[in-house]
Design an enzyme around this catalytic site. Sequence first.
Site, PDB file in Angstrom:
ATOM      1  N   MET A  87      13.916   9.486  -0.399  1.00 29.79           N
ATOM      2  CA  MET A  87      14.363   8.420   0.509  1.00 29.79           C
ATOM      3  C   MET A  87      13.521   7.157   0.414  1.00 29.79           C
ATOM      4  O   MET A  87      14.047   6.065   0.321  1.00 29.79           O
ATOM      5  CB  MET A  87      14.414   8.876   1.973  1.00 29.79           C
ATOM      6  CG  MET A  87      15.207  10.128   2.218  1.00 29.79           C
ATOM      7  SD  MET A  87      16.894   9.966   1.606  1.00 29.79           S
ATOM      8  CE  MET A  87      17.485  11.623   1.811  1.00 29.79           C
ATOM      9  N   MET A 140       9.567   5.644  -1.260  1.00 32.47           N
ATOM     10  CA  MET A 140       8.321   5.932  -1.972  1.00 32.47           C
ATOM     11  C   MET A 140       7.465   4.680  -2.016  1.00 32.47           C
ATOM     12  O   MET A 140       7.923   3.607  -2.400  1.00 32.47           O
ATOM     13  CB  MET A 140       8.636   6.440  -3.392  1.00 32.47           C
ATOM     14  CG  MET A 140       7.396   6.667  -4.249  1.00 32.47           C
ATOM     15  SD  MET A 140       6.233   7.873  -3.509  1.00 32.47           S
ATOM     16  CE  MET A 140       4.669   7.188  -4.062  1.00 32.47           C
ATOM     17  N   GLU A 141       6.197   4.842  -1.622  1.00 30.04           N
ATOM     18  CA  GLU A 141       5.311   3.694  -1.449  1.00 30.04           C
ATOM     19  C   GLU A 141       4.539   3.326  -2.706  1.00 30.04           C
ATOM     20  O   GLU A 141       3.374   2.966  -2.617  1.00 30.04           O
ATOM     21  CB  GLU A 141       4.335   3.992  -0.303  1.00 30.04           C
ATOM     22  CG  GLU A 141       3.271   5.072  -0.588  1.00 30.04           C
ATOM     23  CD  GLU A 141       3.693   6.499  -0.239  1.00 30.04           C
ATOM     24  OE1 GLU A 141       4.900   6.741  -0.064  1.00 30.04           O
ATOM     25  OE2 GLU A 141       2.813   7.362  -0.157  1.00 30.04           O
ATOM     26  N   ASN A 142       5.162   3.358  -3.914  1.00 26.48           N
ATOM     27  CA  ASN A 142       4.457   2.932  -5.124  1.00 26.48           C
ATOM     28  C   ASN A 142       3.660   1.664  -4.836  1.00 26.48           C
ATOM     29  O   ASN A 142       4.099   0.813  -4.066  1.00 26.48           O
ATOM     30  CB  ASN A 142       5.439   2.600  -6.247  1.00 26.48           C
ATOM     31  CG  ASN A 142       6.487   3.673  -6.431  1.00 26.48           C
ATOM     32  OD1 ASN A 142       6.174   4.777  -6.808  1.00 26.48           O
ATOM     33  ND2 ASN A 142       7.737   3.340  -6.100  1.00 26.48           N
ATOM     34  N   HIS A 190       5.439   1.489   8.342  1.00 20.72           N
ATOM     35  CA  HIS A 190       4.824   2.700   7.775  1.00 20.72           C
ATOM     36  C   HIS A 190       4.525   2.488   6.279  1.00 20.72           C
ATOM     37  O   HIS A 190       3.415   2.765   5.807  1.00 20.72           O
ATOM     38  CB  HIS A 190       5.781   3.879   7.998  1.00 20.72           C
ATOM     39  CG  HIS A 190       5.395   5.164   7.320  1.00 20.72           C
ATOM     40  ND1 HIS A 190       4.966   6.273   8.011  1.00 20.72           N
ATOM     41  CD2 HIS A 190       5.396   5.529   6.014  1.00 20.72           C
ATOM     42  CE1 HIS A 190       4.709   7.263   7.167  1.00 20.72           C
ATOM     43  NE2 HIS A 190       4.969   6.823   5.943  1.00 20.72           N
ATOM     44  N   GLU A 191       5.486   1.970   5.542  1.00 30.03           N
ATOM     45  CA  GLU A 191       5.280   1.761   4.103  1.00 30.03           C
ATOM     46  C   GLU A 191       4.215   0.701   3.834  1.00 30.03           C
ATOM     47  O   GLU A 191       3.447   0.806   2.885  1.00 30.03           O
ATOM     48  CB  GLU A 191       6.601   1.376   3.422  1.00 30.03           C
ATOM     49  CG  GLU A 191       7.681   2.440   3.474  1.00 30.03           C
ATOM     50  CD  GLU A 191       7.209   3.815   3.018  1.00 30.03           C
ATOM     51  OE1 GLU A 191       6.554   3.896   1.959  1.00 30.03           O
ATOM     52  OE2 GLU A 191       7.478   4.808   3.727  1.00 30.03           O
ATOM     53  N   HIS A 199       0.712   2.196   4.165  1.00 28.05           N
ATOM     54  CA  HIS A 199       0.329   2.956   2.965  1.00 28.05           C
ATOM     55  C   HIS A 199      -0.373   2.078   1.933  1.00 28.05           C
ATOM     56  O   HIS A 199      -1.217   2.554   1.185  1.00 28.05           O
ATOM     57  CB  HIS A 199       1.577   3.538   2.294  1.00 28.05           C
ATOM     58  CG  HIS A 199       2.017   4.870   2.830  1.00 28.05           C
ATOM     59  ND1 HIS A 199       1.146   5.900   3.100  1.00 28.05           N
ATOM     60  CD2 HIS A 199       3.253   5.355   3.110  1.00 28.05           C
ATOM     61  CE1 HIS A 199       1.829   6.963   3.532  1.00 28.05           C
ATOM     62  NE2 HIS A 199       3.110   6.650   3.559  1.00 28.05           N
ATOM     63  N   GLU A 222       0.378  10.592   5.551  1.00 27.49           N
ATOM     64  CA  GLU A 222       1.613  10.254   6.272  1.00 27.49           C
ATOM     65  C   GLU A 222       1.343  10.055   7.763  1.00 27.49           C
ATOM     66  O   GLU A 222       1.878   9.138   8.392  1.00 27.49           O
ATOM     67  CB  GLU A 222       2.670  11.343   6.063  1.00 27.49           C
ATOM     68  CG  GLU A 222       3.155  11.475   4.619  1.00 27.49           C
ATOM     69  CD  GLU A 222       3.662  10.148   4.065  1.00 27.49           C
ATOM     70  OE1 GLU A 222       4.277   9.375   4.809  1.00 27.49           O
ATOM     71  OE2 GLU A 222       3.426   9.878   2.872  1.00 27.49           O
TER      72      GLU A 222
HETATM   73 ZN   LIG Z   1       4.871   7.671   4.030  1.00 23.10          ZN
END
Ligand SMILES: [Zn+2]
Length: 933
Positions: A284, A286-288, A321-322, A325, A344
């Site tokens: 869903m 992804m914090e690359n 949230h992202e 990160h 997380e």
């Molecule tokens: Zn996360």
Amino acid sequence: MKLLALENPLIPSQYELNIEIDPLNTTFKGIITIALHKNKNINIKEFNKFKLHGKNLSITSATFANNNDLKVTSLIDQQQFLFESNDLLSLNDNEIYNLKIEYQGNINQIKTPNDKTQGLFISNFMSNDKNTANNYILATHCQPSFARLIFPCIDEPSIKTNFILSIKSLKRFNTVSVSKIDKIDESSSIDSMKTTHFEKTELLPTSLFGFVIGDLEEIHLDLPNMSKDSNALPITIYSPLKVTQATYTLDIIQKYLPLLSNFFNFKFPSNKLDFVLLPFLNDMVMENFSMITVQMDFLLFTPQSLANPNVRNQTIQLVVHELVHQWIGNYISFNSWEFLAFNESFATFLAYYLISKNDPDNNIWSTENYLQNELATAMIQDSDLPTSKSIHDRYNQRSHNNSGDDITTNDLFDPISYQKGISMLRTLQLSIGEDLFQKAMAELFEDTVTFHNVPIKSMDIFHKLGQILKSENVTNFVSSWTRLPGLPIVSVTTTIDETSKSLKSTLTQHRFYSSENIDPDFDQQTVEDIPYHITLLTQLPGKLSDTKNTLMTDRSLKLDYPVTLLNSNSQGYYRVSYESQECYDEICKELTLGNIDDISLFKIFQDISFYLGNKFFQKSIHISGTIQILNHIASSPKDITLKSLNLWKSLSEGLSLLQTIVQAAVVHNRRAIITKITKLVSKLSEKVDDWSIETISQLHDHHELSTFSKIIALTSTTKPTQDLCQELFKHIRQGPNDSIPIELVSSIYMTISYQMTNIKDWKKLFELVKTSSGIASHIIDFNSTSENEKIITLQNLAITNLGFVTTEELITKLLNFIDTNIAATGIENAFIGVNYNSQAIINKKDNTKVRDAVWKWFKLHYSGWKRNLTKGTGSDGRGEEKLEKIAFMVLQMFVESSKLIEKYENFEDIKPVWETLQHEDRSNCTIISGFSK
Ligand SMILES: [Zn+2]
């Protein structure tokens, strides 16, 4: 499996990766130059072999240090390649060795949401505007260990390296990666191709590497002065289509990115930020590093859908949230998947904190979703003694169970550890103080050698915070929440000190557990019971916060002052048990002064709901205390109404406790208990401002309606409630439209059913079992998605309440009805009322009770039902289930009459149900015994 980072003689420090992709091919070409250095973990001077991860790659050549061709063997089970040299090679400290590998890899074709979006994957999509089908998007997903599908590497989070990427592909494609584009070379011999060179990245683990190329639309924004080089930070959102629907995401970034940079006192850790929306992405989001990939529909919204506040809130939470990160999780990264749940937790914790602080209408910490759906759910799971484990052991168990090939992020992520982690961080922050916590966090970013150059353990953060704050409590706090299993309970006793005549409180902590899955003879001494570090969040008389004793670090804590309540605002991950009369006196006194808010009182009742019927933790004072508080509210001066108190959430929970007690009293026929509770709730019902139909039709608050419904149900045997329900029942049947909220229908039916004495009345309700379509428009229901769903709900409510009748004639009618319709769905629910009134006398001449008539009937029909319901072609197990449910409800009427039941001729048939019933009745017995003491 042994980690390459520990056993390999060589460790990479940089990957220079050149990839050539033709979207029409199923494979891609790669040339990678890996800079390697000696592994400091092992002490050797020479070597002739080493390994790298790689999966579904075919290596055509491998050259070491420019001239040594290596032999390459694929170790398929281990997803590794073994590289061997004919000669021994010397290994020197501080020397860099270049390994050049030429290879081919696979492009994963994604056509449905079930296809695995791992490594490099391609989706083909239809463009709306251009109306063309041959549009492509190729993206990567590396977390946790899919980088090895794209290039040979050591694919473990304990190694951070720089990446220098170039991609050769179609000229028309956009290209995005985890660093900024350095230059684009269009001088290819093939006209349609270009090569995009990206800047050297920050130090990253392989899991945060990635790129996306394809036919993308974009929207763009520059945030002044936010880039790590102090320039404007370019922010771009890419999408295969409809990208203008992602502007809300840009708004959120524009607001929250500066707040985060402020929080850490550190600029955004890259010189650009991209969000790339993908048609398919299993994880869903992804914090690359600086290139967040998101499943497309999560961030594309029409103005209509954005009008929904839930949609906006979820989007803010996701985006912030992202962003978190990028600082913690990416720039500061973790050296093992053990810390995934913590990573997380931290991102969510800080997102919740910043949103609550900066959006006054959106205090997430007090929302139903956080307190009930997230926190309370984790606490319930964590109080199951047989399965509860510490955060640390949960990870070990998980990694042990998932040691196979294709471990996904989901396999490694533990939801309970995640929830516990959010609460741990929140309460740590509250015990340190929000400002000090922030300052200490910001200091991490001043020590890049320790916190950025190498990946860390989560505990390293807390050691550092402890040093900065000069407190050992920080690490002890975190280690107790990481190393200890279960859920703590703090009991409070307040007593008068005889010499000083003043009140003092004593707090004691233990481990709490539910009694459900535990043998009644179980020895509590065997429970490992080590104290947690608990942020008390104590509220003192006068609504003051206790600033003297904020943390409980030991088994017990004596205070030379009284407390009103612990865990105010319900933020802590623990239960509180108030265990002396003075505690409840204090709570009542402060309630009168308006010093206890709805959430805190709710929490007092909610904790008690977990003690009721729990043999190990229920004390009679929990029951008497509940009654005392509700009685206190019911006895308040006349001008104070329930509306003016505005304690709907807690009142509803308090009444639930009374319902649980009444249920136990019904099963054991303890009339005195029922009478006492009926009186109490009747008194409470007089505090309702207005029971008129005009007012009732206007109610919409869920907790207020639930309170009203419970008041009606608990007083259904009283004259005022019966008169009221006659009136309301008339409106249910005759309208006008939108008269009665659906939340009240069940308790109105129940009351009506209870007072029926003749067939004519009963038929009015009975007809609604057959069809409720005629009354649906009179009922207000915001939850049903269709008229049909509403009608079915209403019919079920009519069945469920049909059985509260108490005359011989109606009981006979009802039992006949059940027997004739035994195969109908949900028919067993008609028993709920019968069960409730089982001890009512229906024939004064011979003292026949409801249950006597039922038992006679049950014995007469049981064998017949069994034949019809469980045999034959249509049997799908539901017949057995229904039969068990009926047997359960019938036998429950005789729970104290074992002799009668055990001599029943078909006892062997119903024995399992009887045993379950006896087992479940333990909690009723506990409640009854708690009441009488
Ligand atoms: Zn996360």
